[in-house]
Design a protein around this motif. Structure first.
Motif, PDB file in Angstrom:
ATOM      1  N   HIS A   1       8.775  -5.149  -1.688  1.00  0.00           N
ATOM      2  CA  HIS A   1       8.220  -4.356  -0.434  1.00  0.00           C
ATOM      3  C   HIS A   1       8.637  -5.189   0.902  1.00  0.00           C
ATOM      4  O   HIS A   1       9.014  -4.551   1.561  1.00  0.00           O
ATOM      5  CB  HIS A   1       6.698  -4.701  -0.667  1.00  0.00           C
ATOM      6  CG  HIS A   1       5.904  -4.010   0.598  1.00  0.00           C
ATOM      7  ND1 HIS A   1       6.134  -2.625   1.012  1.00  0.00           N
ATOM      8  CD2 HIS A   1       5.064  -4.618   1.265  1.00  0.00           C
ATOM      9  CE1 HIS A   1       5.281  -2.462   2.031  1.00  0.00           C
ATOM     10  NE2 HIS A   1       4.557  -3.674   2.232  1.00  0.00           N
TER      11      HIS A   1
ATOM     12  N   GLU B   1      -1.649   1.438  -0.008  1.00  0.00           N
ATOM     13  CA  GLU B   1      -1.050   0.116  -0.397  1.00  0.00           C
ATOM     14  C   GLU B   1      -1.920   0.063  -1.694  1.00  0.00           C
ATOM     15  O   GLU B   1      -2.851  -0.636  -1.630  1.00  0.00           O
ATOM     16  CB  GLU B   1      -1.255  -1.019   0.448  1.00  0.00           C
ATOM     17  CG  GLU B   1      -0.284  -0.785   1.725  1.00  0.00           C
ATOM     18  CD  GLU B   1      -0.166  -2.015   2.556  1.00  0.00           C
ATOM     19  OE1 GLU B   1      -0.955  -2.853   2.141  1.00  0.00           O
ATOM     20  OE2 GLU B   1       0.619  -2.035   3.795  1.00  0.00           O
ATOM     21  N   CYS B   2      -1.394   0.233  -2.856  1.00  0.00           N
ATOM     22  CA  CYS B   2      -2.018  -0.270  -4.210  1.00  0.00           C
ATOM     23  C   CYS B   2      -2.147  -1.786  -4.489  1.00  0.00           C
ATOM     24  O   CYS B   2      -0.890  -2.108  -4.361  1.00  0.00           O
ATOM     25  CB  CYS B   2      -1.469   0.439  -5.303  1.00  0.00           C
ATOM     26  SG  CYS B   2      -2.091   0.199  -7.098  1.00  0.00           S
ATOM     27  N   GLU B   3      -3.275  -2.227  -4.520  1.00  0.00           N
ATOM     28  CA  GLU B   3      -3.425  -3.610  -4.685  1.00  0.00           C
ATOM     29  C   GLU B   3      -4.351  -4.280  -5.619  1.00  0.00           C
ATOM     30  O   GLU B   3      -5.527  -3.495  -5.716  1.00  0.00           O
ATOM     31  CB  GLU B   3      -3.719  -4.332  -3.121  1.00  0.00           C
ATOM     32  CG  GLU B   3      -2.910  -3.835  -1.946  1.00  0.00           C
ATOM     33  CD  GLU B   3      -2.869  -4.726  -0.616  1.00  0.00           C
ATOM     34  OE1 GLU B   3      -3.491  -5.839  -1.008  1.00  0.00           O
ATOM     35  OE2 GLU B   3      -2.539  -4.315   0.273  1.00  0.00           O
TER      36      GLU B   3
ATOM     37  N   ASN C   1      -6.968   0.119  -2.383  1.00  0.00           N
ATOM     38  CA  ASN C   1      -6.093   0.884  -1.735  1.00  0.00           C
ATOM     39  C   ASN C   1      -6.130   0.619  -0.201  1.00  0.00           C
ATOM     40  O   ASN C   1      -6.839   1.089   0.357  1.00  0.00           O
ATOM     41  CB  ASN C   1      -6.268   2.339  -1.945  1.00  0.00           C
ATOM     42  CG  ASN C   1      -5.201   3.341  -1.014  1.00  0.00           C
ATOM     43  OD1 ASN C   1      -4.451   2.772  -0.545  1.00  0.00           O
ATOM     44  ND2 ASN C   1      -5.440   4.597  -1.452  1.00  0.00           N
TER      45      ASN C   1
ATOM     46  N   THR D   1       1.121   4.441  -7.836  1.00  0.00           N
ATOM     47  CA  THR D   1       0.365   5.162  -6.986  1.00  0.00           C
ATOM     48  C   THR D   1       0.949   6.627  -7.054  1.00  0.00           C
ATOM     49  O   THR D   1       2.137   6.868  -7.052  1.00  0.00           O
ATOM     50  CB  THR D   1       0.488   4.645  -5.539  1.00  0.00           C
ATOM     51  OG1 THR D   1      -0.090   3.380  -5.551  1.00  0.00           O
ATOM     52  CG2 THR D   1      -0.135   5.667  -4.490  1.00  0.00           C
TER      53      THR D   1
ATOM     54  N   GLN E   1       4.928   5.181  -6.243  1.00  0.00           N
ATOM     55  CA  GLN E   1       4.796   4.034  -6.164  1.00  0.00           C
ATOM     56  C   GLN E   1       4.520   3.428  -7.717  1.00  0.00           C
ATOM     57  O   GLN E   1       3.897   3.971  -8.434  1.00  0.00           O
ATOM     58  CB  GLN E   1       3.741   3.007  -5.418  1.00  0.00           C
ATOM     59  CG  GLN E   1       3.964   1.668  -5.183  1.00  0.00           C
ATOM     60  CD  GLN E   1       2.784   1.371  -4.160  1.00  0.00           C
ATOM     61  OE1 GLN E   1       1.654   2.011  -4.294  1.00  0.00           O
ATOM     62  NE2 GLN E   1       3.267   0.311  -3.404  1.00  0.00           N
TER      63      GLN E   1
ATOM     64  N   THR F   1       1.011  -5.451  -1.837  1.00  0.00           N
ATOM     65  CA  THR F   1       1.545  -4.093  -2.539  1.00  0.00           C
ATOM     66  C   THR F   1       3.051  -4.150  -2.813  1.00  0.00           C
ATOM     67  O   THR F   1       3.660  -4.694  -1.991  1.00  0.00           O
ATOM     68  CB  THR F   1       0.989  -2.878  -1.661  1.00  0.00           C
ATOM     69  OG1 THR F   1       1.364  -1.684  -2.528  1.00  0.00           O
ATOM     70  CG2 THR F   1       2.030  -2.571  -0.546  1.00  0.00           C
TER      71      THR F   1
ATOM     72  N   THR G   1      -4.634   5.465  -6.821  1.00  0.00           N
ATOM     73  CA  THR G   1      -4.033   4.009  -6.902  1.00  0.00           C
ATOM     74  C   THR G   1      -4.609   3.677  -8.404  1.00  0.00           C
ATOM     75  O   THR G   1      -5.615   3.510  -8.468  1.00  0.00           O
ATOM     76  CB  THR G   1      -4.298   3.130  -5.860  1.00  0.00           C
ATOM     77  OG1 THR G   1      -5.566   2.932  -5.537  1.00  0.00           O
ATOM     78  CG2 THR G   1      -3.454   3.271  -4.696  1.00  0.00           C
TER      79      THR G   1
END
Length: 257
Positions: A57, A98-100, A128, A175, A183, A217, A232
């Protein structure tokens, strides 16, 4: 055992998964998951967010991977639950998901050795953490308009105990926007892993039960607009659904202000 929180019939309830698309209350009542109001699965304390914590990223954004964690704090106003709406400012040119993996602290932690860090983790959930790129002045210090807007961080749907996730550093994250995958990454690619972060943060300040660490992410960001359905998902943890909406849809009483 996955546990979620919903608001139903004027009260907060803890629920568990039932048949696909349904949840079960402790008394046995089964409800369709799209017919209840989801809440974040935990009552949040301090929310820590990591910037550029995946090397791919950082490269995607033309940055080198950081030598020290880039951490900023988020307010509780940012959190919303599964199947929620998030406002997408009409004037913004670029807003991305932002997938976390979110780490939930379970015990008071201070000066925790790295090899004991997992003993202080209660469990995990999916986050997210939307960002509005237009307002970003510095990746190392994202300002309030980028990361602290109301309802900009969906969380959930489940709290998953740490014992049910034996290897949190090897989980696939994905995602999709309107059903199209945009993603894909893996937690093993974090620059600073979970034990390192728990140890490092607890050397700076005392961590308390309910504190949340949003661990960053991977690459694969894309612009989202009002009407987009963003999913996500993190392996073994959950699938979090969120829909972008115009501010006027969410706050009609403010339209004339």
């Amino acid at each position: 055992m996955k546990i979620g929180r919903i608001f139903h019939n004027g009260a907060v309830h803890f629920v568990q998964p039932d048949e696909p698309g349904f949840v079960r209350l402790p008394g046995g009542l089964v409800l369709a998951e799209d017919r209840v109001q989801w809440l974040p699965p935990v009552q949040a304390g301090t929310i820590f967010a990591l910037g550029l914590n995946y090397a791919d990223h950082a490269k995607e954004l033309a940055f080198k991977a950081p030598e020290q964690p880039l951490v900023f704090l988020k307010g509780p106003n940012t959190l919303v639950g599964h199947n929620s709406l998030t406002p997408r400012p009409a004037e913004a040119a670029y807003m991305h998901y932002e997938c976390e993996l979110a780490v939930i602290i379970g015990r008071t932690a201070r000066h925790v050795p790295r090899d004991q860090a997992y003993e202080y983790v209660a469990g995990y959930t999916v986050a997210n953490d939307y960002a509005i790129r237009d307002y970003l002045e510095n990746y190392y210090r994202p300002n309030l308009r980028v990361k602290n807007r109301d309802a900009c961080t969906p969380l959930g749907p489940w709290f998953v105990p740490a014992s049910d996730v034996p290897d949190p550093m090897n989980l696939t994250l994905t995602t999709s926007i309107n059903g199209r995958e945009t993603q894909r990454g893996n937690t093993r690619d974090m620059v600073f892993d979970i034990p390192w972060l728990v140890s490092w943060l607890s050397d700076i300040m005392t961590l308390s039960p309910g504190d949340i660490i949003l661990t960053g992410t991977p690459e694969g960001l894309a612009n989202v607009v009002a009407g987009d359905v963003v999913v996500t998902e993190i392996e073994s943890v959950g699938r979090l659904v969120n829909t972008l909406a115009t501010p006027a849809t969410l706050y009609p009483d403010e339209a004339s202000l």
